[in-house]
Design an enzyme around this catalytic site. Structure first.
Site, mmCIF file in Angstrom:
data_model
loop_
_atom_site.group_PDB
_atom_site.id
_atom_site.type_symbol
_atom_site.label_atom_id
_atom_site.label_comp_id
_atom_site.label_asym_id
_atom_site.label_seq_id
_atom_site.Cartn_x
_atom_site.Cartn_y
_atom_site.Cartn_z
ATOM 1 N N GLY A 54 38.321 -15.068 7.083
ATOM 2 C CA GLY A 54 37.510 -15.401 5.906
ATOM 3 C C GLY A 54 38.379 -15.883 4.753
ATOM 4 N N GLN A 55 37.737 -16.329 3.682
ATOM 5 C CA GLN A 55 38.470 -16.836 2.511
ATOM 6 C C GLN A 55 39.451 -15.788 1.995
ATOM 7 O OE1 GLN A 55 36.232 -19.389 -0.361
ATOM 8 N NE2 GLN A 55 34.614 -17.887 -0.004
ATOM 9 N N TYR A 69 35.537 -4.644 -0.685
ATOM 10 C CA TYR A 69 35.129 -5.656 -1.681
ATOM 11 C C TYR A 69 33.618 -5.709 -1.773
ATOM 12 C CZ TYR A 69 39.978 -6.792 -1.332
ATOM 13 O OH TYR A 69 41.350 -6.688 -1.361
ATOM 14 N N ASP A 71 34.492 -6.582 16.022
ATOM 15 C CA ASP A 71 33.139 -6.947 15.579
ATOM 16 C C ASP A 71 32.549 -5.768 14.807
ATOM 17 O OD1 ASP A 71 30.559 -7.687 15.180
ATOM 18 O OD2 ASP A 71 30.080 -8.042 17.297
ATOM 19 N N ASP A 101 28.959 -9.338 -7.340
ATOM 20 C CA ASP A 101 28.092 -9.430 -8.528
ATOM 21 C C ASP A 101 26.605 -9.370 -8.130
ATOM 22 O OD1 ASP A 101 28.933 -11.940 -7.294
ATOM 23 O OD2 ASP A 101 27.582 -12.921 -8.683
ATOM 24 N N LYS A 120 25.073 -4.920 0.378
ATOM 25 C CA LYS A 120 26.395 -4.642 -0.190
ATOM 26 C C LYS A 120 26.365 -3.363 -1.034
ATOM 27 C CE LYS A 120 29.694 -6.906 -0.077
ATOM 28 N NZ LYS A 120 30.855 -6.929 0.866
ATOM 29 N N TYR A 149 29.127 -9.848 5.827
ATOM 30 C CA TYR A 149 28.080 -10.832 6.114
ATOM 31 C C TYR A 149 27.791 -11.500 4.773
ATOM 32 C CZ TYR A 149 23.620 -12.790 7.579
ATOM 33 O OH TYR A 149 22.601 -13.653 7.869
ATOM 34 N N TYR A 184 21.108 -9.539 0.714
ATOM 35 C CA TYR A 184 22.582 -9.475 0.715
ATOM 36 C C TYR A 184 23.069 -8.448 -0.313
ATOM 37 C CZ TYR A 184 27.335 -10.950 -0.569
ATOM 38 O OH TYR A 184 28.676 -10.969 -0.880
HETATM 39 N N1 LIG Z 1 32.112 -15.669 -1.229
HETATM 40 C C1 LIG Z 1 31.696 -15.236 -2.419
HETATM 41 O O1 LIG Z 1 31.303 -16.027 -3.299
HETATM 42 C C2 LIG Z 1 31.716 -13.769 -2.749
HETATM 43 C C3 LIG Z 1 31.198 -13.359 -3.977
HETATM 44 C C4 LIG Z 1 31.215 -12.013 -4.294
HETATM 45 C C5 LIG Z 1 31.752 -11.095 -3.422
HETATM 46 N N2 LIG Z 1 32.221 -11.503 -2.216
HETATM 47 C C6 LIG Z 1 32.748 -10.489 -1.310
HETATM 48 O O2 LIG Z 1 34.127 -10.749 -1.103
HETATM 49 C C7 LIG Z 1 34.494 -10.350 0.216
HETATM 50 C C8 LIG Z 1 35.191 -11.505 0.933
HETATM 51 O O3 LIG Z 1 34.267 -12.585 1.055
HETATM 52 P P1 LIG Z 1 34.730 -14.036 1.526
HETATM 53 O O4 LIG Z 1 34.364 -14.964 0.450
HETATM 54 O O5 LIG Z 1 36.137 -14.007 2.017
HETATM 55 O O6 LIG Z 1 33.720 -14.246 2.735
HETATM 56 P P2 LIG Z 1 33.850 -15.180 4.020
HETATM 57 O O7 LIG Z 1 34.773 -16.311 3.761
HETATM 58 O O8 LIG Z 1 32.451 -15.439 4.462
HETATM 59 O O9 LIG Z 1 34.567 -14.223 5.060
HETATM 60 C C9 LIG Z 1 33.916 -13.124 5.609
HETATM 61 C C10 LIG Z 1 34.540 -12.858 6.956
HETATM 62 O O10 LIG Z 1 33.844 -11.749 7.536
HETATM 63 C C11 LIG Z 1 33.702 -12.023 8.887
HETATM 64 N N3 LIG Z 1 32.586 -11.341 9.525
HETATM 65 C C12 LIG Z 1 31.258 -11.568 9.379
HETATM 66 N N4 LIG Z 1 30.567 -10.806 10.243
HETATM 67 C C13 LIG Z 1 31.485 -10.078 10.923
HETATM 68 C C14 LIG Z 1 31.399 -9.114 11.964
HETATM 69 N N5 LIG Z 1 30.225 -8.752 12.504
HETATM 70 N N6 LIG Z 1 32.544 -8.564 12.435
HETATM 71 C C15 LIG Z 1 33.747 -8.939 11.944
HETATM 72 N N7 LIG Z 1 33.895 -9.852 10.978
HETATM 73 C C16 LIG Z 1 32.779 -10.415 10.476
HETATM 74 C C17 LIG Z 1 33.470 -13.529 8.972
HETATM 75 O O11 LIG Z 1 33.773 -13.930 10.281
HETATM 76 P P3 LIG Z 1 33.324 -15.364 10.847
HETATM 77 O O12 LIG Z 1 34.330 -16.289 10.257
HETATM 78 O O13 LIG Z 1 33.441 -15.187 12.315
HETATM 79 O O14 LIG Z 1 31.923 -15.579 10.355
HETATM 80 C C18 LIG Z 1 34.416 -14.051 7.915
HETATM 81 O O15 LIG Z 1 35.680 -14.362 8.464
HETATM 82 C C19 LIG Z 1 33.206 -9.858 0.888
HETATM 83 O O16 LIG Z 1 33.120 -8.470 0.749
HETATM 84 C C20 LIG Z 1 32.114 -10.514 0.063
HETATM 85 O O17 LIG Z 1 30.915 -9.773 0.115
HETATM 86 C C21 LIG Z 1 32.229 -12.830 -1.865
#
Ligand SMILES: NC(=O)c1ccc[n+]([C@@H]2O[C@H](COP(=O)([O-])OP(=O)(O)OC[C@H]3O[C@@H](n4cnc5c(N)ncnc54)[C@H](OP(=O)(O)O)[C@@H]3O)[C@@H](O)[C@H]2O)c1
Length: 295
Positions: free
Chosen positions: A10-11, A98, A35, A101, A128, A60, A124
Site C-alpha cells: 500500500g501507499q 493507522y 490476508d 479523519d 475504522k 480496506y 468505511y
Molecule cells: N488513503 C487515504 O487517503 C487515507 C486517509 C486516511 C487514513 N488512511 C489510513 O491510512 C492507512 C494506510 O492507507 P493507504 O493509503 O496506504 O492505503 P492503501 O494504499 O489502499 O493500502 C492498503 C493496503 O492494505 C492492503 N489490504 C487490503 N485488504 C487486505 C487484506 N484482506 N489483507 C491484507 N492486506 C490487505 C491492500 O492490499 P492490496 O494492494 O492487495 O489491495 C493495500 O496494499 C490505512 O489505515 C488507512 O485507513 C488512508
C-alpha cells in the site's frame, strides 16, 4: 528489535518498509503473505514472526465500495486489528495502527482534536472506528495515528488521479467545499520512524514507553486547503495549464458521504513526541520531485 509490518504494497506500507528498515528487523507482508480477512492466518503469522512491535498499515480503503461491501471492510478494518492487538498482547508486544479523519462527521467548525467525539457517516469510517475501539479497549500498548487525504508517488490517490486527468481532459471540475490537509505517505512513515526512535529501539523498552504514551494521535501535514485548492496548487507546480473549476460536493455525488471538514489538530503528537509534519504544499512539491518530469 523485530517489527511485523502489514500492508507493504500500500501507499503507506511501502514507505514504512523503506523508512523502518534502518531502525529494526522488519518482516513485511502484503495481502498474499498475510490476508487480514483470515483470522487464523493473522494468529499464525504473528506467532511465527514473534515481533516486539506490529505496525498495521493494511486497511480496506475503498471508501465507496465499502458501502456495499461492509463485511469485507469490517473484517479488515475492525476484526483484524482486534486480532492483531490480541496477538500482540499474547507476545508482550506493542501495536502501531493507522486510522482516518472519516471517523468524524466533518461538521465541526475548527480542527478536530483527539478528544472530539467520533461520528462516522459511512461504512468505511464506522469500520475504522470499530478497529480503533478494539485496540483502545485491549489494554495492550498501542499508538493509533489518525491521518487523512493520503497520497504518494504510487498507488491510487487524488494527486496521481489529478495529474492523469489534467493530461486527458481539457478542464477539470473539483469540489471546493471539502477541507483537509493533503498528507504524503512518506511523511507519515518518517513521523512513525521518529516516534519509534524516540520510544527507543530496545525491544523491551519500546513496549513500556509506548504503553506510557498509548492512545490516539492525529498525524497530518500542517495547513489546510480544499480539494480544489490542492488540485490547483498541484497542477501549477507540475506545470500543467489545465483549468480547474470549483464545484460543490453536491455536484459530484458519490456512494459514500465525505466529511466536509477533515482538518485534524496535531498538537498532541507535537507535545508528546516533538514530531510535526511540514505544511502540505512543501510535501507536495517533494513528492512531485520524486515522481519526476514524466508526471
Ligand atoms: N488513503 C487515504 O487517503 C487515507 C486517509 C486516511 C487514513 N488512511 C489510513 O491510512 C492507512 C494506510 O492507507 P493507504 O493509503 O496506504 O492505503 P492503501 O494504499 O489502499 O493500502 C492498503 C493496503 O492494505 C492492503 N489490504 C487490503 N485488504 C487486505 C487484506 N484482506 N489483507 C491484507 N492486506 C490487505 C491492500 O492490499 P492490496 O494492494 O492487495 O489491495 C493495500 O496494499 C490505512 O489505515 C488507512 O485507513 C488512508
Amino acid at each position: 528489535m523485530k517489527i511485523l509490518l502489514t500492508g507493504r504494497a500500500g501507499q503507506l506500507g511501502w514507505e514504512l518498509q523503506r523508512t523502518l528498515s534502518p531502525l529494526a528487523e522488519v518482516t513485511a507482508f502484503d495481502r498474499v503473505g498475510l490476508d487480514l480477512a483470515d483470522p487464523g492466518a493473522i494468529a499464525r503469522v504473528v506467532r511465527a514472526v514473534k515481533p516486539q512491535l506490529i505496525v498495521n498499515a493494511a486497511a480496506y480503503t475503498a471508501v465507496d465500495r465499502a458501502e456495499t461491501e461492509s463485511e469485507s471492510a469490517h473484517a479488515v478494518n475492525a476484526a483484524a486489528p482486534e486480532i492483531l492487538v490480541r496477538e500482540a498482547g499474547r507476545l508482550g508486544a506493542a501495536l502501531i495502527h493507522y486510522s482516518t479523519d472519516y471517523v468524524f462527521d466533518g461538521n465541526k467548525a475548527g480542527a478536530y482534536d483527539e478528544s472530539d467525539a467520533a461520528n462516522p457517516a459511512g461504512v468505511y469510517g464506522r469500520s475504522k472506528l470499530l478497529g480503533e475501539q478494539a485496540i483502545s479497549a485491549s489494554g495492550v500498548p498501542h499508538l493509533i495515528f489518525r491521518t487523512g487525504w493520503v497520497y504518494s508517488a504510487r498507488g491510487r490517490n487524488f494527486l496521481l488521479t489529478m495529474l492523469r486527468l489534467a493530461r486527458e481532459q481539457a478542464e477539470l471540475k473539483v469540489v471546493a467545499d471539502q477541507f483537509g490537509a493533503p498528507t504524503w505517505a512518506r511523511m507519515i512513515a518518517e513521523a512513525t520512524a521518529q516516534v519509534i526512535a524516540r520510544c527507543g529501539t530496545d525491544a523491551n523498552g519500546i513496549v513500556e514507553t509506548i504503553h506510557g504514551q498509548r492512545g490516539i494521535y492525529h498525524l497530518t501535514a500542517a495547513g489546510r486547503t480544499s480539494r480544489h485548492g490542492f488540485a490547483e496548487a498541484l497542477l501549477r507546480e507540475a506545470g500543467l495549464a489545465t483549468p480547474v473549476h470549483p464545484i460543490a460536493t453536491s455536484g459530484y455525488p458519490l456512494p459514500a458521504p465525505r466529511p466536509m471538514n477533515s482538518e485534524l489538530s496535531c498538537l498532541k503528537l507535537a507535545a508528546r513526541f516533538g514530531v510535526a509534519l511540514p505544511d502540505w504544499e512543501s510535501s507536495m512539491r517533494l513528492c512531485l520531485g520524486e515522481i519526476g518530469p514524466g508526471r
